[in-house]
Motif scaffolding. Sequence first.
Motif, PDB file in Angstrom:
ATOM      1  N   MET A   1      -6.936 -17.089  27.076  1.00 17.76           N
ATOM      2  CA  MET A   1      -5.876 -16.869  26.112  1.00 17.76           C
ATOM      3  C   MET A   1      -5.634 -15.367  25.988  1.00 17.76           C
ATOM      4  SD  MET A   1      -5.666 -17.678  22.049  1.00 17.76           S
ATOM      5  CE  MET A   1      -6.131 -19.321  22.399  1.00 17.76           C
ATOM      6  N   SER A   2      -4.388 -14.999  25.938  1.00 15.40           N
ATOM      7  CA  SER A   2      -4.052 -13.582  25.798  1.00 15.40           C
ATOM      8  C   SER A   2      -4.021 -13.184  24.319  1.00 15.40           C
ATOM      9  CB  SER A   2      -2.695 -13.286  26.436  1.00 15.40           C
ATOM     10  OG  SER A   2      -1.650 -13.798  25.639  1.00 15.40           O
ATOM     11  N   THR A   3      -4.218 -11.909  24.091  1.00 14.46           N
ATOM     12  CA  THR A   3      -4.135 -11.375  22.731  1.00 14.46           C
ATOM     13  C   THR A   3      -2.744 -11.612  22.155  1.00 14.46           C
ATOM     14  OG1 THR A   3      -5.769  -9.689  23.294  1.00 14.46           O
ATOM     15  CG2 THR A   3      -4.432  -9.295  21.343  1.00 14.46           C
ATOM     16  N   ASP A   4      -1.711 -11.376  22.970  1.00 15.96           N
ATOM     17  CA  ASP A   4      -0.335 -11.570  22.493  1.00 15.96           C
ATOM     18  C   ASP A   4      -0.095 -13.008  22.062  1.00 15.96           C
ATOM     19  OD1 ASP A   4       0.323  -8.921  22.883  1.00 15.96           O
ATOM     20  OD2 ASP A   4       1.295  -9.259  24.814  1.00 15.96           O
ATOM     21  N   HIS A   5      -0.564 -13.960  22.854  1.00 15.11           N
ATOM     22  CA  HIS A   5      -0.357 -15.370  22.507  1.00 15.11           C
ATOM     23  C   HIS A   5      -1.087 -15.711  21.204  1.00 15.11           C
ATOM     24  CE1 HIS A   5       0.778 -19.500  23.235  1.00 15.11           C
ATOM     25  NE2 HIS A   5      -0.467 -19.871  23.049  1.00 15.11           N
ATOM     26  N   LEU A   6      -2.313 -15.237  21.091  1.00 17.19           N
ATOM     27  CA  LEU A   6      -3.103 -15.503  19.884  1.00 17.19           C
ATOM     28  C   LEU A   6      -2.427 -14.940  18.638  1.00 17.19           C
ATOM     29  CD1 LEU A   6      -5.890 -16.455  18.647  1.00 17.19           C
ATOM     30  CD2 LEU A   6      -6.536 -14.072  18.865  1.00 17.19           C
ATOM     31  N   LEU A   7      -1.855 -13.742  18.750  1.00 25.83           N
ATOM     32  CA  LEU A   7      -1.287 -13.090  17.575  1.00 25.83           C
ATOM     33  C   LEU A   7       0.163 -13.454  17.293  1.00 25.83           C
ATOM     34  CD1 LEU A   7      -2.831  -9.530  18.011  1.00 25.83           C
ATOM     35  CD2 LEU A   7      -3.630 -11.391  16.544  1.00 25.83           C
ATOM     36  N   ASP A   8       0.912 -13.878  18.314  1.00 22.06           N
ATOM     37  CA  ASP A   8       2.351 -14.102  18.147  1.00 22.06           C
ATOM     38  C   ASP A   8       2.763 -15.554  17.955  1.00 22.06           C
ATOM     39  OD1 ASP A   8       2.697 -11.375  18.433  1.00 22.06           O
ATOM     40  OD2 ASP A   8       3.206 -11.495  20.561  1.00 22.06           O
ATOM     41  N   THR A   9       1.935 -16.492  18.359  1.00 26.17           N
ATOM     42  CA  THR A   9       2.278 -17.904  18.246  1.00 26.17           C
ATOM     43  C   THR A   9       2.113 -18.352  16.797  1.00 26.17           C
ATOM     44  OG1 THR A   9       1.476 -18.246  20.496  1.00 26.17           O
ATOM     45  CG2 THR A   9       1.731 -20.213  19.122  1.00 26.17           C
ATOM     46  N   PRO A  10       3.089 -19.078  16.239  1.00 24.50           N
ATOM     47  CA  PRO A  10       2.906 -19.588  14.877  1.00 24.50           C
ATOM     48  C   PRO A  10       1.590 -20.371  14.786  1.00 24.50           C
ATOM     49  CG  PRO A  10       5.148 -19.961  15.618  1.00 24.50           C
ATOM     50  CD  PRO A  10       4.379 -19.478  16.810  1.00 24.50           C
ATOM     51  N   LEU A  11       0.855 -20.140  13.712  1.00 23.30           N
ATOM     52  CA  LEU A  11      -0.489 -20.714  13.601  1.00 23.30           C
ATOM     53  C   LEU A  11      -0.513 -22.238  13.762  1.00 23.30           C
ATOM     54  CD1 LEU A  11      -3.471 -20.092  13.305  1.00 23.30           C
ATOM     55  CD2 LEU A  11      -3.171 -20.241  10.831  1.00 23.30           C
ATOM     56  N   PRO A  12       0.375 -22.998  13.124  1.00 25.88           N
ATOM     57  CA  PRO A  12       0.316 -24.452  13.328  1.00 25.88           C
ATOM     58  C   PRO A  12       0.476 -24.837  14.811  1.00 25.88           C
ATOM     59  CG  PRO A  12       1.683 -23.946  11.440  1.00 25.88           C
ATOM     60  CD  PRO A  12       1.382 -22.630  12.119  1.00 25.88           C
ATOM     61  N   GLN A  13       1.347 -24.131  15.505  1.00 22.78           N
ATOM     62  CA  GLN A  13       1.545 -24.403  16.937  1.00 22.78           C
ATOM     63  C   GLN A  13       0.290 -24.033  17.726  1.00 22.78           C
ATOM     64  OE1 GLN A  13       5.055 -22.576  18.642  1.00 22.78           O
ATOM     65  NE2 GLN A  13       4.178 -22.643  20.695  1.00 22.78           N
ATOM     66  N   LEU A  14      -0.307 -22.900  17.410  1.00 28.51           N
ATOM     67  CA  LEU A  14      -1.512 -22.454  18.093  1.00 28.51           C
ATOM     68  C   LEU A  14      -2.652 -23.455  17.897  1.00 28.51           C
ATOM     69  CD1 LEU A  14      -2.717 -20.078  19.723  1.00 28.51           C
ATOM     70  CD2 LEU A  14      -3.398 -19.079  17.533  1.00 28.51           C
ATOM     71  N   LEU A  15      -2.839 -23.908  16.669  1.00 26.66           N
ATOM     72  CA  LEU A  15      -3.894 -24.890  16.396  1.00 26.66           C
ATOM     73  C   LEU A  15      -3.662 -26.184  17.168  1.00 26.66           C
ATOM     74  CD1 LEU A  15      -4.348 -24.366  12.550  1.00 26.66           C
ATOM     75  CD2 LEU A  15      -5.796 -23.487  14.399  1.00 26.66           C
ATOM     76  N   ALA A  16      -2.410 -26.620  17.244  1.00 29.91           N
ATOM     77  CA  ALA A  16      -2.085 -27.841  17.987  1.00 29.91           C
ATOM     78  C   ALA A  16      -2.344 -27.649  19.482  1.00 29.91           C
ATOM     79  CB  ALA A  16      -0.636 -28.245  17.736  1.00 29.91           C
ATOM     80  N   GLU A  17      -1.913 -26.520  20.030  1.00 30.41           N
ATOM     81  CA  GLU A  17      -2.132 -26.231  21.455  1.00 30.41           C
ATOM     82  C   GLU A  17      -3.617 -26.239  21.800  1.00 30.41           C
ATOM     83  OE1 GLU A  17      -0.456 -22.459  22.568  1.00 30.41           O
ATOM     84  OE2 GLU A  17       1.589 -23.108  22.099  1.00 30.41           O
ATOM     85  N   LEU A  18      -4.418 -25.687  20.919  1.00 26.05           N
ATOM     86  CA  LEU A  18      -5.849 -25.557  21.175  1.00 26.05           C
ATOM     87  C   LEU A  18      -6.654 -26.764  20.694  1.00 26.05           C
ATOM     88  CD1 LEU A  18      -6.225 -21.817  20.110  1.00 26.05           C
ATOM     89  CD2 LEU A  18      -6.088 -22.738  22.444  1.00 26.05           C
ATOM     90  N   ASP A  19      -5.980 -27.727  20.076  1.00 24.67           N
ATOM     91  CA  ASP A  19      -6.629 -28.911  19.495  1.00 24.67           C
ATOM     92  C   ASP A  19      -7.738 -28.494  18.526  1.00 24.67           C
ATOM     93  OD1 ASP A  19      -7.068 -31.635  19.009  1.00 24.67           O
ATOM     94  OD2 ASP A  19      -8.622 -31.733  20.566  1.00 24.67           O
ATOM     95  N   VAL A  20      -7.396 -27.570  17.628  1.00 28.71           N
ATOM     96  CA  VAL A  20      -8.332 -27.080  16.621  1.00 28.71           C
ATOM     97  C   VAL A  20      -7.966 -27.700  15.278  1.00 28.71           C
ATOM     98  CG1 VAL A  20      -9.152 -25.034  15.372  1.00 28.71           C
ATOM     99  CG2 VAL A  20      -8.732 -24.914  17.833  1.00 28.71           C
ATOM    100  N   ASP A  21      -8.960 -28.261  14.616  1.00 27.74           N
ATOM    101  CA  ASP A  21      -8.779 -28.857  13.293  1.00 27.74           C
ATOM    102  C   ASP A  21      -9.107 -27.795  12.242  1.00 27.74           C
ATOM    103  OD1 ASP A  21      -8.492 -30.743  11.247  1.00 27.74           O
ATOM    104  OD2 ASP A  21     -10.592 -31.346  11.382  1.00 27.74           O
ATOM    105  N   ALA A  22      -8.194 -27.541  11.324  1.00 27.81           N
ATOM    106  CA  ALA A  22      -8.438 -26.586  10.245  1.00 27.81           C
ATOM    107  C   ALA A  22      -8.471 -27.338   8.927  1.00 27.81           C
ATOM    108  CB  ALA A  22      -7.349 -25.516  10.216  1.00 27.81           C
ATOM    109  N   TYR A  23      -9.435 -27.003   8.093  1.00 29.23           N
ATOM    110  CA  TYR A  23      -9.535 -27.672   6.796  1.00 29.23           C
ATOM    111  C   TYR A  23     -10.050 -26.701   5.743  1.00 29.23           C
ATOM    112  CZ  TYR A  23     -14.556 -28.099   7.702  1.00 29.23           C
ATOM    113  OH  TYR A  23     -15.870 -27.833   7.956  1.00 29.23           O
ATOM    114  N   ASP A  24      -9.881 -27.082   4.487  1.00 25.24           N
ATOM    115  CA  ASP A  24     -10.376 -26.298   3.361  1.00 25.24           C
ATOM    116  C   ASP A  24     -11.878 -26.515   3.221  1.00 25.24           C
ATOM    117  OD1 ASP A  24      -7.883 -25.323   2.659  1.00 25.24           O
ATOM    118  OD2 ASP A  24      -7.500 -26.911   1.212  1.00 25.24           O
TER     119      ASP A  24
END
Length: 86
Positions: free
Chosen positions: A1-24
Amino acid sequence: MSTDHLLDTPLPQLLAELDVDAYDSSISDRTFFGAVGRRSSGQLFLALPRGRSDFERDTTARYLLAQAFDVDLPDLPPPFETTRLA
């Protein structure tokens, strides 16, 4: 993953692309700013404290993802500290 992609992609899209579950997280310690981990299934998760601003949650999530994917970002300034657990 590039730094630009990590910082520029909207977070919900990034989490979906990476299949990362975020919770409180239920951790209420004011010095806890979040954690990234891996479930037994291999899926990554982000545990983020409740009640923080959208900016803080977004910044923390991206920093933790950078740690998980070995993306080169500068360390956070004090008082922030990251710890790797085996």
